[in-house]
Design a protein around this motif. Sequence first.
Motif, PDB file in Angstrom:
ATOM      1  N   ARG A  25      61.291   3.073   5.449  1.00  0.00           N
ATOM      2  CA  ARG A  25      61.156   1.627   5.668  1.00  0.00           C
ATOM      3  C   ARG A  25      62.372   1.067   6.404  1.00  0.00           C
ATOM      4  O   ARG A  25      62.256   0.143   7.203  1.00  0.00           O
ATOM      5  CB  ARG A  25      60.976   0.904   4.337  1.00  0.00           C
ATOM      6  N   GLU A  26      63.543   1.630   6.124  1.00  0.00           N
ATOM      7  CA  GLU A  26      64.767   1.148   6.757  1.00  0.00           C
ATOM      8  C   GLU A  26      64.816   1.445   8.250  1.00  0.00           C
ATOM      9  O   GLU A  26      65.610   0.855   8.971  1.00  0.00           O
ATOM     10  CB  GLU A  26      65.991   1.759   6.072  1.00  0.00           C
ATOM     11  N   LEU A  27      63.971   2.347   8.693  1.00  0.00           N
ATOM     12  CA  LEU A  27      63.951   2.704  10.114  1.00  0.00           C
ATOM     13  C   LEU A  27      63.181   1.704  10.966  1.00  0.00           C
ATOM     14  O   LEU A  27      63.250   1.776  12.191  1.00  0.00           O
ATOM     15  CB  LEU A  27      63.319   4.085  10.303  1.00  0.00           C
ATOM     16  N   GLU A  28      62.450   0.795  10.372  1.00  0.00           N
ATOM     17  CA  GLU A  28      61.551  -0.074  11.133  1.00  0.00           C
ATOM     18  C   GLU A  28      62.263  -0.855  12.234  1.00  0.00           C
ATOM     19  O   GLU A  28      61.746  -0.994  13.339  1.00  0.00           O
ATOM     20  CB  GLU A  28      60.783  -1.023  10.209  1.00  0.00           C
ATOM     21  N   GLU A  29      63.458  -1.346  11.972  1.00  0.00           N
ATOM     22  CA  GLU A  29      64.190  -2.073  13.007  1.00  0.00           C
ATOM     23  C   GLU A  29      64.540  -1.150  14.179  1.00  0.00           C
ATOM     24  O   GLU A  29      64.445  -1.547  15.344  1.00  0.00           O
ATOM     25  CB  GLU A  29      65.471  -2.677  12.429  1.00  0.00           C
ATOM     26  N   LEU A  30      64.936   0.093  13.861  1.00  0.00           N
ATOM     27  CA  LEU A  30      65.225   1.057  14.923  1.00  0.00           C
ATOM     28  C   LEU A  30      63.959   1.411  15.698  1.00  0.00           C
ATOM     29  O   LEU A  30      63.996   1.558  16.924  1.00  0.00           O
ATOM     30  CB  LEU A  30      65.856   2.319  14.348  1.00  0.00           C
ATOM     31  N   VAL A  31      62.843   1.541  14.986  1.00  0.00           N
ATOM     32  CA  VAL A  31      61.565   1.838  15.648  1.00  0.00           C
ATOM     33  C   VAL A  31      61.209   0.719  16.621  1.00  0.00           C
ATOM     34  O   VAL A  31      60.879   0.964  17.784  1.00  0.00           O
ATOM     35  CB  VAL A  31      60.436   2.045  14.614  1.00  0.00           C
ATOM     36  N   ARG A  32      61.318  -0.507  16.168  1.00  0.00           N
ATOM     37  CA  ARG A  32      60.981  -1.661  17.016  1.00  0.00           C
ATOM     38  C   ARG A  32      61.870  -1.700  18.259  1.00  0.00           C
ATOM     39  O   ARG A  32      61.387  -1.841  19.378  1.00  0.00           O
ATOM     40  CB  ARG A  32      61.129  -2.959  16.220  1.00  0.00           C
ATOM     41  N   GLU A  33      63.172  -1.548  18.052  1.00  0.00           N
ATOM     42  CA  GLU A  33      64.093  -1.582  19.184  1.00  0.00           C
ATOM     43  C   GLU A  33      63.806  -0.443  20.165  1.00  0.00           C
ATOM     44  O   GLU A  33      63.813  -0.640  21.376  1.00  0.00           O
ATOM     45  CB  GLU A  33      65.535  -1.478  18.694  1.00  0.00           C
ATOM     46  N   GLU A  37      62.550  -0.454  24.285  1.00  0.00           N
ATOM     47  CA  GLU A  37      63.179   0.301  25.367  1.00  0.00           C
ATOM     48  C   GLU A  37      62.210   1.279  26.035  1.00  0.00           C
ATOM     49  O   GLU A  37      62.588   1.953  26.992  1.00  0.00           O
ATOM     50  CB  GLU A  37      64.375   1.092  24.839  1.00  0.00           C
ATOM     51  N   GLY A  38      61.001   1.360  25.517  1.00  0.00           N
ATOM     52  CA  GLY A  38      60.015   2.254  26.106  1.00  0.00           C
ATOM     53  C   GLY A  38      59.970   3.641  25.486  1.00  0.00           C
ATOM     54  O   GLY A  38      59.283   4.527  25.989  1.00  0.00           O
ATOM     55  N   PHE A  39      60.684   3.838  24.390  1.00  0.00           N
ATOM     56  CA  PHE A  39      60.669   5.130  23.702  1.00  0.00           C
ATOM     57  C   PHE A  39      59.582   5.139  22.635  1.00  0.00           C
ATOM     58  O   PHE A  39      59.353   4.135  21.971  1.00  0.00           O
ATOM     59  CB  PHE A  39      62.024   5.407  23.036  1.00  0.00           C
ATOM     60  N   ARG A  40      58.951   6.287  22.461  1.00  0.00           N
ATOM     61  CA  ARG A  40      57.892   6.438  21.452  1.00  0.00           C
ATOM     62  C   ARG A  40      58.293   7.380  20.313  1.00  0.00           C
ATOM     63  O   ARG A  40      57.591   7.485  19.323  1.00  0.00           O
ATOM     64  CB  ARG A  40      56.626   6.969  22.114  1.00  0.00           C
ATOM     65  N   HIS A  41      59.415   8.056  20.465  1.00  0.00           N
ATOM     66  CA  HIS A  41      59.740   9.125  19.529  1.00  0.00           C
ATOM     67  C   HIS A  41      60.050   8.637  18.112  1.00  0.00           C
ATOM     68  O   HIS A  41      59.770   9.346  17.150  1.00  0.00           O
ATOM     69  CB  HIS A  41      60.865  10.011  20.074  1.00  0.00           C
ATOM     70  N   GLU A 124      67.800  23.889  19.973  1.00  0.00           N
ATOM     71  CA  GLU A 124      67.071  23.518  21.177  1.00  0.00           C
ATOM     72  C   GLU A 124      66.686  22.051  21.078  1.00  0.00           C
ATOM     73  O   GLU A 124      66.578  21.503  19.988  1.00  0.00           O
ATOM     74  CB  GLU A 124      65.787  24.352  21.313  1.00  0.00           C
ATOM     75  N   LEU A 125      66.466  21.440  22.226  1.00  0.00           N
ATOM     76  CA  LEU A 125      65.954  20.080  22.247  1.00  0.00           C
ATOM     77  C   LEU A 125      65.308  19.804  23.594  1.00  0.00           C
ATOM     78  O   LEU A 125      65.481  20.554  24.551  1.00  0.00           O
ATOM     79  CB  LEU A 125      67.073  19.056  21.972  1.00  0.00           C
ATOM     80  N   ARG A 126      64.570  18.716  23.632  1.00  0.00           N
ATOM     81  CA  ARG A 126      63.953  18.265  24.870  1.00  0.00           C
ATOM     82  C   ARG A 126      64.224  16.777  25.012  1.00  0.00           C
ATOM     83  O   ARG A 126      64.036  16.009  24.072  1.00  0.00           O
ATOM     84  CB  ARG A 126      62.451  18.490  24.849  1.00  0.00           C
ATOM     85  N   THR A 127      64.688  16.405  26.194  1.00  0.00           N
ATOM     86  CA  THR A 127      64.856  14.993  26.511  1.00  0.00           C
ATOM     87  C   THR A 127      64.435  14.768  27.949  1.00  0.00           C
ATOM     88  O   THR A 127      64.589  15.649  28.784  1.00  0.00           O
ATOM     89  CB  THR A 127      66.308  14.516  26.293  1.00  0.00           C
ATOM     90  N   ASP A 128      63.889  13.594  28.216  1.00  0.00           N
ATOM     91  CA  ASP A 128      63.573  13.237  29.602  1.00  0.00           C
ATOM     92  C   ASP A 128      64.489  12.124  30.090  1.00  0.00           C
ATOM     93  O   ASP A 128      64.300  11.578  31.164  1.00  0.00           O
ATOM     94  CB  ASP A 128      62.101  12.865  29.766  1.00  0.00           C
ATOM     95  N   SER A 129      65.513  11.816  29.308  1.00  0.00           N
ATOM     96  CA  SER A 129      66.479  10.784  29.662  1.00  0.00           C
ATOM     97  C   SER A 129      67.730  11.424  30.266  1.00  0.00           C
ATOM     98  O   SER A 129      68.398  12.220  29.596  1.00  0.00           O
ATOM     99  CB  SER A 129      66.872   9.981  28.416  1.00  0.00           C
ATOM    100  N   PRO A 130      68.077  11.083  31.506  1.00  0.00           N
ATOM    101  CA  PRO A 130      69.313  11.625  32.093  1.00  0.00           C
ATOM    102  C   PRO A 130      70.559  11.279  31.270  1.00  0.00           C
ATOM    103  O   PRO A 130      71.457  12.116  31.126  1.00  0.00           O
ATOM    104  CB  PRO A 130      69.364  10.989  33.484  1.00  0.00           C
TER     105      PRO A 130
END
Length: 162
Positions: A25-33, A37-41, A124-130
């Motif tokens: 529940r505490e993540l909701e503000e981070l999710v909204r922000e 920014e156009g992130f879905r993760h 390992e990780l995957r990012t599409d953000s430079p």
Amino acid sequence: MEKKRLEAGGLAEVQIRKAGPEDVRELEELVRESEEEGFRHLRRLADDYASGENRFEREGEVLLLVYADGSPAGVCGLNRIPGDAAAGRVRRMYVRRDLRRCGIGRALLQAVMERARPHFARLELRTDSPDAGDFYTAAGFRQAAGREDVTHLYEWMEEEQS
């Protein structure tokens, strides 16, 4: 909960702790922000956690939250990679916009890596953000070649694992 001292950005200290079911529940503000920014993760993180699809509960896995001034400032997870016992996957890293570039992301990633070290030979990780790619490279990851699902790798040297 562990505390990390930060040198820049006016924050003297942040607190990092393992997330549990009550923390989603505490993540909701981070999710909204992040969605602004156009992130879905982070939405996927919250949805997968709520449904039970991914709760970062297997051996070696962890979901960490970082707090600044008592409010969630960021999140990062670590999962096992199915079929590859030597590899962990860094997932769902996000730091609040107003707290970037002051060491929070670095402290959070370091905490994830410390927890990963006893369990995995590489991350390992995957990012599409430079910008994110530059962040991981500065943290010691190298760019991965030839894999669609991985953009960056980190491998511990044998002496680092003992």
